[in-house]
Design a protein around this motif. Structure first.
Motif, mmCIF file in Angstrom:
data_model
loop_
_atom_site.group_PDB
_atom_site.id
_atom_site.type_symbol
_atom_site.label_atom_id
_atom_site.label_comp_id
_atom_site.label_asym_id
_atom_site.label_seq_id
_atom_site.Cartn_x
_atom_site.Cartn_y
_atom_site.Cartn_z
ATOM 1 N N ARG A 1 27.139 -49.371 -28.471
ATOM 2 C CA ARG A 1 28.601 -49.416 -28.332
ATOM 3 C C ARG A 1 29.285 -48.816 -29.558
ATOM 4 O O ARG A 1 30.210 -48.004 -29.429
ATOM 5 C CB ARG A 1 29.067 -50.855 -28.134
ATOM 6 N N LEU A 2 28.828 -49.192 -30.757
ATOM 7 C CA LEU A 2 29.468 -48.686 -31.965
ATOM 8 C C LEU A 2 29.242 -47.190 -32.151
ATOM 9 O O LEU A 2 30.154 -46.466 -32.561
ATOM 10 C CB LEU A 2 28.953 -49.445 -33.188
ATOM 11 N N CYS A 3 28.032 -46.731 -31.837
ATOM 12 C CA CYS A 3 27.761 -45.298 -31.948
ATOM 13 C C CYS A 3 28.617 -44.514 -30.966
ATOM 14 O O CYS A 3 29.112 -43.428 -31.280
ATOM 15 C CB CYS A 3 26.274 -45.010 -31.707
ATOM 16 N N ARG A 4 28.789 -45.059 -29.782
ATOM 17 C CA ARG A 4 29.638 -44.416 -28.778
ATOM 18 C C ARG A 4 31.076 -44.340 -29.286
ATOM 19 O O ARG A 4 31.734 -43.313 -29.176
ATOM 20 C CB ARG A 4 29.553 -45.192 -27.450
ATOM 21 N N GLN A 5 31.573 -45.438 -29.864
ATOM 22 C CA GLN A 5 32.935 -45.459 -30.384
ATOM 23 C C GLN A 5 33.113 -44.498 -31.551
ATOM 24 O O GLN A 5 34.191 -43.955 -31.769
ATOM 25 C CB GLN A 5 33.298 -46.880 -30.832
#
Length: 268
Positions: free
Chosen positions: A81-85
């Protein structure tokens, strides 16, 4: 007794206070280190064995292996999720997540879960390091990159991308070159060759099978394109790098797309 009532009893039991959990701030900082490509911090965390029973993870299962697997899934989900964001292409982020979580099916010891965890977080971190050093693209170009990644096995044209975005092919071609420094066709070729390199290293597919899987017009065309990008034939590349993994070093990532400052070793 319902699960809710069982939790009420557990919550009221003084023993629950004895279960230690890693500070949320520490955990979040680790996830942020991965998503920002902070190789040194992530490597240090792995070396310290923070992802270990009794070393920072809570108890989600009485079985120590299952417990680590649960935490592995949670960690992977948070990092994804954080990498996507932070900018990783949606399709790549979730394909990586699926790949590593599915690997848990074949793992039966704590040591193997630890090893997979460290490989997973370093993989995400290295990809985010490359992204953070190179990405200044607009939304249109990021959508293009995501489309190319998710359709990499197909024959992709500038017209396909323009239709996807609802813009003219001429406009998109100029915008892509302006923002990335390379043409759309050169970028697609680079992505296909990168995929081919992985297939040559980690699969037993023949040259013609790889050429077909990546929609090159012929085996000879694949060999020609590969040699122009990599500087050697696919056969020579496989002979040198088959089943070799990279030891990541914090060296520079150059605009030619090469990974400089890395060492390699034979997989056991």
């Amino acid at each position: 007794m319902s699960y809710k009532n069982e939790w009420f009893l557990l919550e009221a039991n003084d023993e629950i206070d004895e279960i230690e959990h890693r500070e949320p701030t520490e955990e979040f900082l680790f996830y942020r280190a991965v998503s920002t490509g902070d190789i040194e911090t992530v490597r240090k965390n792995c070396e310290q064995g923070r992802f270990m029973e009794g070393e920072g993870v809570g108890v989600l299962s009485r079985d120590p292996v299952v417990n680590l697997k649960y935490h592995f899934v949670i960690t992977t989900a948070m990092i994804t999720r954080l990498c996507r964001q932070t900018g990783m292409e949606l399709e790549q982020a979730f394909r990586m997540s699926d790949f590593y979580i599915q690997k848990l099916d074949d793992i039966h010891t704590e040591e193997e879960v630890h090893r997979l965890h460290d490989e997973m977080v370093m993989d995400y971190t290295e990809k985010m390091r490359k992204y953070s050093r190179s990405d200044t693209n607009s939304k249109h170009i990021n959508v293009c990159k995501e489309y190319i990644y998710s359709h990499i096995k197909e024959r992709i044209t500038i017209e396909d991308l323009a239709d996807e975005l609802g813009v003219s092919s001429g406009y998109l071609s100029r915008l892509f070159k302006k923002e990335t420094g390379v043409s759309v066709s050169a970028y697609i070729r680079r992505q296909k060759i990168d995929m081919a390199k992985n297939l040559l290293r980690f699969s037993d597919y023949s040259m013609i099978e790889i050429a077909n899987r990546l929609s090159f017009s012929s085996q000879s065309h694949f060999i020609q394109q590969f040699r122009e990008v990599v500087g050697m034939t696919p056969k020579k590349y496989r002979d040198e790098y088959y089943m070799v993994q990279w030891d990541i070093e914090p060296g520079p990532i150059h605009s030619d797309g090469g990974d400089h400052g890395v060492q390699n070793k034979q997989l056991s």
